[in-house]
Write an enzyme that holds these catalytic residues in place. Structure first.
Site, short mmCIF file in Angstrom:
data_model
loop_
_atom_site.label_atom_id
_atom_site.label_comp_id
_atom_site.label_asym_id
_atom_site.label_seq_id
_atom_site.Cartn_x
_atom_site.Cartn_y
_atom_site.Cartn_z
N TRP A 184 -56.23 -8.45 -36.61
CA TRP A 184 -55.19 -7.44 -36.72
C TRP A 184 -54.41 -7.59 -38.01
O TRP A 184 -54.03 -8.70 -38.40
CB TRP A 184 -54.20 -7.58 -35.56
CG TRP A 184 -54.71 -7.09 -34.25
CD1 TRP A 184 -55.96 -6.59 -34.00
CD2 TRP A 184 -54.00 -7.06 -33.02
NE1 TRP A 184 -56.07 -6.25 -32.68
CE2 TRP A 184 -54.87 -6.52 -32.05
CE3 TRP A 184 -52.71 -7.40 -32.63
CZ2 TRP A 184 -54.49 -6.34 -30.72
CZ3 TRP A 184 -52.32 -7.23 -31.31
CH2 TRP A 184 -53.21 -6.71 -30.37
N GLU B 103 -36.81 3.53 -23.20
CA GLU B 103 -37.02 2.90 -21.89
C GLU B 103 -36.09 1.71 -21.65
O GLU B 103 -36.03 1.19 -20.54
CB GLU B 103 -38.47 2.42 -21.77
CG GLU B 103 -39.48 3.54 -21.58
CD GLU B 103 -40.05 4.09 -22.88
OE1 GLU B 103 -39.37 3.97 -23.93
OE2 GLU B 103 -41.17 4.62 -22.87
N THR C 123 -38.56 10.21 -23.99
CA THR C 123 -39.08 9.45 -25.13
C THR C 123 -39.46 10.46 -26.20
O THR C 123 -39.84 11.59 -25.87
CB THR C 123 -40.31 8.62 -24.75
OG1 THR C 123 -41.32 9.52 -24.30
CG2 THR C 123 -40.00 7.64 -23.64
N LYS D 21 -57.06 -2.61 -37.35
CA LYS D 21 -58.02 -3.57 -36.83
C LYS D 21 -59.15 -3.76 -37.83
O LYS D 21 -59.99 -2.90 -37.99
CB LYS D 21 -58.56 -3.11 -35.48
CG LYS D 21 -57.43 -2.98 -34.48
CD LYS D 21 -57.89 -2.61 -33.10
CE LYS D 21 -56.70 -2.47 -32.18
NZ LYS D 21 -56.08 -1.12 -32.23
P1 ADP Z 1 -40.80 6.56 -29.27
O1 ADP Z 1 -41.60 5.43 -28.70
O2 ADP Z 1 -41.17 7.85 -28.68
O3 ADP Z 1 -40.70 6.56 -30.79
P2 ADP Z 1 -38.19 5.34 -29.09
O4 ADP Z 1 -37.24 6.09 -29.91
O5 ADP Z 1 -37.75 4.82 -27.81
O6 ADP Z 1 -39.34 6.31 -28.78
O7 ADP Z 1 -38.79 4.21 -30.00
C1 ADP Z 1 -39.01 2.91 -29.60
C2 ADP Z 1 -39.91 2.24 -30.56
O8 ADP Z 1 -39.36 2.19 -31.87
C3 ADP Z 1 -40.18 0.80 -30.25
O9 ADP Z 1 -41.15 0.66 -29.25
C4 ADP Z 1 -40.64 0.25 -31.58
O10 ADP Z 1 -41.99 0.54 -31.84
C5 ADP Z 1 -39.81 1.03 -32.56
N1 ADP Z 1 -38.66 0.23 -33.00
C6 ADP Z 1 -37.41 0.28 -32.54
N2 ADP Z 1 -36.61 -0.56 -33.22
C7 ADP Z 1 -37.39 -1.18 -34.13
C8 ADP Z 1 -37.17 -2.18 -35.14
N3 ADP Z 1 -35.97 -2.70 -35.39
N4 ADP Z 1 -38.24 -2.58 -35.86
C9 ADP Z 1 -39.46 -2.06 -35.66
N5 ADP Z 1 -39.73 -1.12 -34.75
C10 ADP Z 1 -38.71 -0.68 -33.98
#
Ligand code: ADP
Length: 540
Positions: free
Chosen positions: A444, A331, A186, A439
């Site tokens: 929220w 994930e 990640t 918050k």
């Molecule tokens: P990290 O959590 O380390 O940034 P990832 O690259 O796996 O790793 O990112 C996943 C996260 O990216 C998601 O949990 C979400 O918060 C965000 N995300 C992914 N796609 C979108 C989207 N289309 N709109 C908003 N947030 C997104």
């Protein structure tokens, strides 16, 4: 009683042998680090992957060793995708944008045994090579003529020489489909990086689901250019999808600026692309500044962060490129939801259709999702109530690599850390990440909405909204803005811009103008850094 059908394992190597047999003449075009454009066909990919599988054995790598890469999107990286996983080993794509200390930490944690790298990343490799005694082979992904002179990488090997010496006869082993095929960490915007270890089965099932018409919608008639890096969640699965459906693959290498991308889109008649919003911003700026058009591009997948409405509008209205908004995570391999409209939504008035398209979309088959409140109780799908998004499915992580604890699951569901609503049609919309949510007085405020509004102002290039401490309300929103070059807009004008667009108490309390917003290794805004910078900010 059991069914009486064959129990063929689902293997990554089957994607390659299928592509070779049924789409052998289909092209793979790559912009190389060496500067030129390289082209070959799926038959060549298959042959060279077999040679590479033999070469891996000759390097003395064990049958399930981790093989790391530091590489752009290119044909040699693709060969590693298939040779490493297909032979039973685990492909570990390292993110070259990480700091050398983080790279070293991850490579050690993963117990990498070999490291293949593009020449651009020699400095990173030189910085960590002597600190990684577990790595038996360092391989520069180039030919003899371009081999660098370095004394800091012990026994540096040349990729093309390894291949030239290897036989192209190799039988892909009939592995157990549960065996690990690749590994991604990640990106660490949420704490220490964690290793997500995909299996052959999860990868093939994810590939099937990603290719579907209401998912990424890929076919043999497409030319796909993944801008999303092959070191970021396997380029959202597109290198596997291309083999499954026989699509032409166009790999942009290090050329991720607007000009290089647009040239490649046009020269190779790309029909479908995919990437995070920050990359598309660069491309759109270039296209608009030079009055260019897209002659072949029909669809683009935008995910990784929320797609700002202004960007969606620019693509769809100015350029007739359909935007497919998608949500996923490392994930989740990564595809979880894609925003494909249902038939009866196609004729809705433009504004209503656009509002749906801004949602992150519907779950692809295989992904089960729900939203829960603070007490863990499931919330209704009414498009209004928001809660933490939980998912489960066959390509979703169950445990992290080398994680001794209880693991991430809660009653069999993976908590995503995202806050979302789901409407009655099943369209999910992310309102925030749970740690980015502001918050205010026990309620929220979703930062994404506030950012989207700011981004639709003509003078704003980039906007991030964070919560800063407030004596009465706990936190109040601060809008951090980068102006477009040459444009001017004041704090008061921006705050007035929110009027009528959002509940009054959601309006940011203040605006801070900055030259740039820090981006993480996957092109996302680093809000934790921003929160740090502005932790002492005094709201008016
Ligand atoms: P990290 O959590 O380390 O940034 P990832 O690259 O796996 O790793 O990112 C996943 C996260 O990216 C998601 O949990 C979400 O918060 C965000 N995300 C992914 N796609 C979108 C989207 N289309 N709109 C908003 N947030 C997104």
């Amino acid at each position: 009683m059991n069914g009486l059908m064959m129990g063929q394992p689902l293997l990554v190597s089957a994607l390659l042998t299928h592509a070779q047999r049924h789409h052998g003449e289909q092209e793979i075009v790559s912009r190389r680090v060496e500067g030129d454009i390289h082209r070959y066909r799926f038959v060549d990919l298959a042959r060279r992957s077999r040679q590479l599988a033999n070469a891996l054995r000759q390097l003395g790598l064990g049958d399930d060793d981790r093989v790391a890469t530091l590489a752009w999107n290119g044909y040699r990286h693709l060969e590693l995708y298939y040779a490493v996983s297909g032979s039973g080993r685990v492909l570990h794509t390292l993110n070259p944008r990480l700091h050398p200390d983080q790279l070293r930490w991850i490579a050690e944690h993963a117990q990498d045994r070999a490291l293949f790298f593009d020449l651009s990343f020699l400095p990173q490799v030189e910085a960590i090579a002597s600190l990684l005694p577990g790595i038996k082979a360092f391989v520069a992904m180039t030919d003899r003529a371009h081999m660098p002179a370095t004394s800091k990488v012990p026994g540096l090997l040349c990729y093309e020489e390894l291949l030239a010496d290897a036989s192209d006869t190799f039988e892909w082993p009939a592995l157990d489909e549960q065996r690990a095929s690749s590994l991604c960490y990640t990106s660490g915007t949420t704490g220490n990086p964690k290793g997500v270890l995909y299996s052959h089965r999860s990868t093939v099932l994810h590939t099937w689901a990603a290719a579907l018409p209401d998912s990424l919608n890929c076919s043999s008639r497409d030319a796909i250019l993944p801008v999303v890096p092959m070191f970021h969640v396997n380029a959202w699965g597109l290198p596997y999808v291309a083999c499954m459906v026989g699509a032409k693959l166009v790999l942009p290498g290090p050329g991720l600026d607007g000009k290089s991308l647009h040239e490649l889109f046009e020269a190779e008649q790309v029909t479908l692309s995919a990437g995070v919003p920050t990359v598309w911003q660069g491309l759109l700026n270039h296209v608009d500044a030079n009055k260019l058009t897209f002659s072949s591009m029909r669809r683009t997948i935008i995910g990784g962060a929320a797609c700002p409405p202004a960007m969606m509008k620019a693509f769809q209205e100015r350029h007739e490129v359909q935007v497919l908004h998608a949500w996923g995570m490392t994930e989740l391999s990564p595809v979880g939801t894609v925003c494909a409209l249902k038939g009866r939504q196609l004729d809705l008035p433009d504004g209503e259709r656009a509002a749906i398209q801004l949602k992150q979309g519907r779950a692809v088959f295989g992904v089960d999702m729900k939203i829960v409140g603070a007490d863990g109780a499931e919330l209704p799908w009414d498009g209004r109530q928001s809660g933490e998004l939980m998912v489960r499915g066959p390509w979703i992580v169950a445990r992290y690599l080398n994680d001794e604890g209880a693991g991430p699951l809660v009653d069999g569901w993976f908590p995503t850390g995202d806050v979302a609503t789901i409407d009655a049609d099943g369209f999910m919309q992310i309102t925030d990440r749970s740690k980015d949510v502001i918050k205010s007085g026990g309620e929220w405020i979703g930062s994404i909405d506030l950012e989207n509004i700011a981004m639709s102002h003509p003078a704003v290039a980039m906007a991030a909204c964070i919560g800063v401490a407030h004596p009465k309300w706990d936190e109040r929103p601060l809008l951090v803005v980068v102006r477009k070059p040459g444009a001017s807009v004041t704090r008061e004008e921006l705050l007035a811009f929110y009027e009528g667009k959002i509940a009054k108490w959601w309006t940011p309390d203040d605006v801070a103008f900055v030259d740039g917003i820090p981006l993480g290794a996957t092109g996302k805004m680093l809000k934790n850094k921003l929160r740090d910078t502005f932790k002492d900010h005094r709201l008016p």
